[in-house]
Design a protein around this motif. Sequence first.
Motif, short mmCIF file in Angstrom:
data_model
loop_
_atom_site.label_atom_id
_atom_site.label_comp_id
_atom_site.label_asym_id
_atom_site.label_seq_id
_atom_site.Cartn_x
_atom_site.Cartn_y
_atom_site.Cartn_z
N PHE A 35 0.83 -1.20 0.00
CA PHE A 35 0.00 0.00 0.00
C PHE A 35 0.87 1.25 0.00
O PHE A 35 0.61 2.21 -0.72
N ALA A 36 1.90 1.18 0.86
CA ALA A 36 2.78 2.35 0.96
C ALA A 36 3.43 2.66 -0.38
O ALA A 36 3.70 3.81 -0.70
N ASP A 37 3.67 1.61 -1.16
CA ASP A 37 4.26 1.81 -2.48
C ASP A 37 3.24 2.33 -3.48
O ASP A 37 3.58 2.60 -4.64
N GLY A 38 1.99 2.41 -3.06
CA GLY A 38 0.99 2.98 -3.95
C GLY A 38 0.14 1.96 -4.69
O GLY A 38 -0.69 2.33 -5.50
N ASP A 39 0.40 0.67 -4.44
CA ASP A 39 -0.45 -0.34 -5.06
C ASP A 39 -1.67 -0.55 -4.16
O ASP A 39 -1.56 -1.13 -3.10
N PHE A 40 -2.81 -0.06 -4.63
CA PHE A 40 -3.98 -0.03 -3.76
C PHE A 40 -4.93 -1.19 -4.00
O PHE A 40 -6.11 -1.11 -3.71
N THR A 41 -4.41 -2.30 -4.56
CA THR A 41 -5.26 -3.48 -4.71
C THR A 41 -5.65 -3.98 -3.32
O THR A 41 -4.79 -4.12 -2.47
N PRO A 42 -6.95 -4.22 -3.09
CA PRO A 42 -7.36 -4.64 -1.74
C PRO A 42 -6.77 -6.01 -1.38
O PRO A 42 -6.36 -6.77 -2.26
N ILE A 43 -6.75 -6.28 -0.07
CA ILE A 43 -6.21 -7.55 0.42
C ILE A 43 -7.21 -8.66 0.11
O ILE A 43 -8.37 -8.57 0.50
N PRO A 44 -6.80 -9.70 -0.60
CA PRO A 44 -7.72 -10.81 -0.87
C PRO A 44 -7.68 -11.81 0.28
O PRO A 44 -6.69 -11.86 1.01
N PRO A 45 -8.73 -12.59 0.46
CA PRO A 45 -8.69 -13.60 1.52
C PRO A 45 -7.66 -14.67 1.17
O PRO A 45 -7.57 -15.08 0.01
N ALA A 46 -6.86 -15.11 2.16
CA ALA A 46 -5.84 -16.12 1.88
C ALA A 46 -6.09 -17.40 2.66
O ALA A 46 -5.46 -18.40 2.43
N ARG A 47 -7.05 -17.34 3.59
CA ARG A 47 -7.31 -18.55 4.38
C ARG A 47 -8.77 -18.95 4.21
O ARG A 47 -9.57 -18.22 3.65
N LYS A 48 -9.10 -20.15 4.73
CA LYS A 48 -10.45 -20.67 4.50
C LYS A 48 -11.42 -20.19 5.57
O LYS A 48 -12.60 -20.46 5.51
N PHE A 49 -10.91 -19.55 6.60
CA PHE A 49 -11.79 -19.10 7.67
C PHE A 49 -11.47 -17.64 7.99
O PHE A 49 -10.49 -17.10 7.51
N ARG A 50 -12.33 -17.03 8.81
CA ARG A 50 -12.04 -15.64 9.17
C ARG A 50 -11.87 -15.53 10.68
O ARG A 50 -12.41 -16.34 11.44
N ASP A 51 -11.10 -14.53 11.08
CA ASP A 51 -10.90 -14.31 12.52
C ASP A 51 -10.67 -12.82 12.75
O ASP A 51 -11.01 -12.01 11.92
N GLU A 52 -10.05 -12.51 13.89
CA GLU A 52 -9.81 -11.10 14.20
C GLU A 52 -8.96 -10.43 13.12
O GLU A 52 -9.12 -9.25 12.83
N PHE A 53 -8.05 -11.19 12.52
CA PHE A 53 -7.21 -10.61 11.48
C PHE A 53 -8.01 -10.23 10.24
O PHE A 53 -7.65 -9.31 9.52
N SER A 54 -9.09 -10.98 10.01
CA SER A 54 -9.93 -10.64 8.87
C SER A 54 -10.53 -9.26 9.06
O SER A 54 -10.64 -8.48 8.12
N LEU A 76 -9.13 -6.90 10.74
CA LEU A 76 -8.02 -5.98 10.48
C LEU A 76 -7.85 -5.78 8.98
O LEU A 76 -7.67 -4.65 8.50
N ALA A 77 -7.92 -6.88 8.23
CA ALA A 77 -7.78 -6.79 6.78
C ALA A 77 -8.88 -5.92 6.19
O ALA A 77 -8.65 -5.09 5.31
N LEU A 78 -10.10 -6.09 6.71
CA LEU A 78 -11.22 -5.28 6.24
C LEU A 78 -10.95 -3.80 6.49
O LEU A 78 -11.18 -2.95 5.62
N MET A 79 -10.46 -3.52 7.71
CA MET A 79 -10.19 -2.12 8.03
C MET A 79 -9.07 -1.58 7.15
O MET A 79 -9.12 -0.43 6.70
N LEU A 80 -8.06 -2.40 6.88
CA LEU A 80 -6.96 -1.96 6.02
C LEU A 80 -7.49 -1.67 4.61
O LEU A 80 -7.12 -0.68 3.99
N ASN A 81 -8.37 -2.55 4.13
CA ASN A 81 -8.95 -2.32 2.81
C ASN A 81 -9.72 -1.01 2.78
O ASN A 81 -9.66 -0.24 1.82
N HIS A 82 -10.44 -0.77 3.87
CA HIS A 82 -11.19 0.47 3.97
C HIS A 82 -10.23 1.67 3.93
O HIS A 82 -10.45 2.63 3.18
N MET A 83 -9.16 1.55 4.71
CA MET A 83 -8.17 2.63 4.76
C MET A 83 -7.59 2.90 3.37
O MET A 83 -7.45 4.05 2.95
N VAL A 84 -7.31 1.80 2.67
CA VAL A 84 -6.69 1.95 1.36
C VAL A 84 -7.64 2.61 0.37
O VAL A 84 -7.24 3.43 -0.46
#
Lengths: 522, 126
Positions: free
Chosen positions: A236-255, A257-265
């Motif tokens: 993101f810092a490099d300017g590539d604003f592609t959102p974070i794709p899901p990498a695991r089969k389940f979601r947790d607290e990190f998901s 965080l990923a959602l919030m990061l996507n929002h931020m981006v």
Amino acid sequence: MPDKKSRATGPSLGSVLKSDDLAYPDGKFSAEMDRALRERPSFSIRSRLLLAFTLFFVLTLGITLWTMEILGDVHEKILFLEVADDFKVELQQARRFEKNFLLYGTNLDDARQHAVRAQQLTAKHSGRFLRIIGKDSLVVMNDQLAQYIKLLDAIGHGDRKKYESELRQHGAKMLRLAQDFVEKERKLVQSMLVLARRVPFIFLAALAILMVVVGVFLARQIIGVLTRLMEHTKRFADGDFTPIPPARKFRDEFSKLALMLNHMVRELDRHQRILTESHKLRAIGTLVAGVAHELNNPLNNIMLTASIFKDEYESIDEDERLEMLDDLVEQSERARKIVSNLLDFARQSETSIEPLDIRKILDETVALVGNHIKVKKIKLVLDVSDNLPVVHGDRQLLSQVFMNLIINAMDVLPEKGEIRIATRVDGDGDYLVVDISDNGPGIPEHIMGQIFDPFFTTKPSGKGTGLGLSVSRGIVRKLGGYIEVKSQLGKGTTFSVLLPVTSIPSELSANNSKRGKGTLVD
Amino acid sequence: MEDRLQIMLVDDEEIVGKRLKSSLEKEGYAIEFFLTGSEALKRLDEKHFDIVVTDIRIDEIDGLEILDAVMENSPETKTIMITGYATAEIAREALAKGAFDFIAKPFRPKDLREVIIKAARQIKRD
């Protein structure tokens, strides 16, 4: 129609963003990523910890219950052994009296009494016997005892000759059986006690191993996700604003965080677009002012000439009238040229992505800044190869990028400095690279990380907007490329513009992240 | 000494000079026309003008510098600014620096004549 207007007046910036571009760039794509992130089954870190602790608890409980079970067994067997010892002693007594009888003809009643007492013992503790030695053995034992008593009785009634040897054999067999049982049980108790003493140690060792395994597993999961998220933020810092794709089969607290990061981006991207837009608007303002001034001169000439022609028509001679008319035509022509140049420019701005001749763009850009360069007595070396691969892009925007980089170089160079513009194709042939180098003072390490930040500038206030590099990076990134910087204090700086060599322009915006390649600045 | 008003005209457009010079001379003014700021400054050192009419944007020496020179050397001279694009700021700056008036391009000779007459009246009053 803001769209049309901006096109008509577009400066060297090319197509001006349409207002709906500002909303969400890849809105649909981004929303899809968010949904994918959200719609996985939940398996939170909390439940994972709970699961691990539950596992430990169940394991400990199991071991405890098992130990209790063993100790209970041991207890039971010890109680049995006590009875079995009594039983054995009774049988031994019975046999001793039996021997006395056979030798001296005495104590037959005593023998019988002890045998009966042994019988009574098994009857009294039949439950215990049953549990420990089993039904079959108990039946055999009872039968033998009954048979023994029967034999004793038979001998008592005078059939001594007939039953003597049978009695002896039977008595010995019966006693051996009882002794065997006792011996076997005693050994069993011993081994059980040894086991009960070992279990805690085995359990501790197993627990330790399990804890290490579970701990490492959990830590690896958490650290793995953290590392991945860190990589994304770096991207993101490099300017590539592609959102974070899901990498695991389940979601947790990190998901989350990923959602919030996507929002931020998304927000970052939107702000960057607004910034770019405002930069363009400012440039449009400058252009409009310039055009107005340009147009005002011929217009003024026409107005003056026409007014005087009318007011003083009588007093001026034929030649002068003709001269005035010529001037009118000439000045009208001049105005027409300005307008048609502007239209040409606007028409160019309409097409945004097209195959480009980088050499031509560089030539044009250099021509545009040529005057300034001459004034500052800077030497400009253009080292462009002939056979450059085709890249796609917007010529106005790219020209702006090169212009920004050249102007930046110019601003830091003292008189008689040198700017070198060279082209090359990078190792894999994926990128066409334009290097713009100067032999100026170089960029100090501590500001290297900031130079692409919007509003960051080292130029005196009022001279630089601090948007040039930020906007340039945005443009190049949009074309799927990168800008890299190498700088050495006192020796100079090289900005490299990497443009992807492609034949299909539609691929550019869709998938422009060739990871690992685009680390800028650092 | 002739009693005609001495007017200096500075503009980078040849036609402006050509037309206004002949037109204003018919009105009885003495006009000297210069295409560049540097020539105009040189002439200002040599001769006193009653009125200076100058375009704001000329070349490396712009109208405001000419105004500065006039205000410094002969403050009684009336300076009329011609602005290419009549932005309020530049006009205000010029007036604050002591310009007599300004006139926006494109204009008619009549417009300029009126300002010159106004300036001439002011000169007489002074």
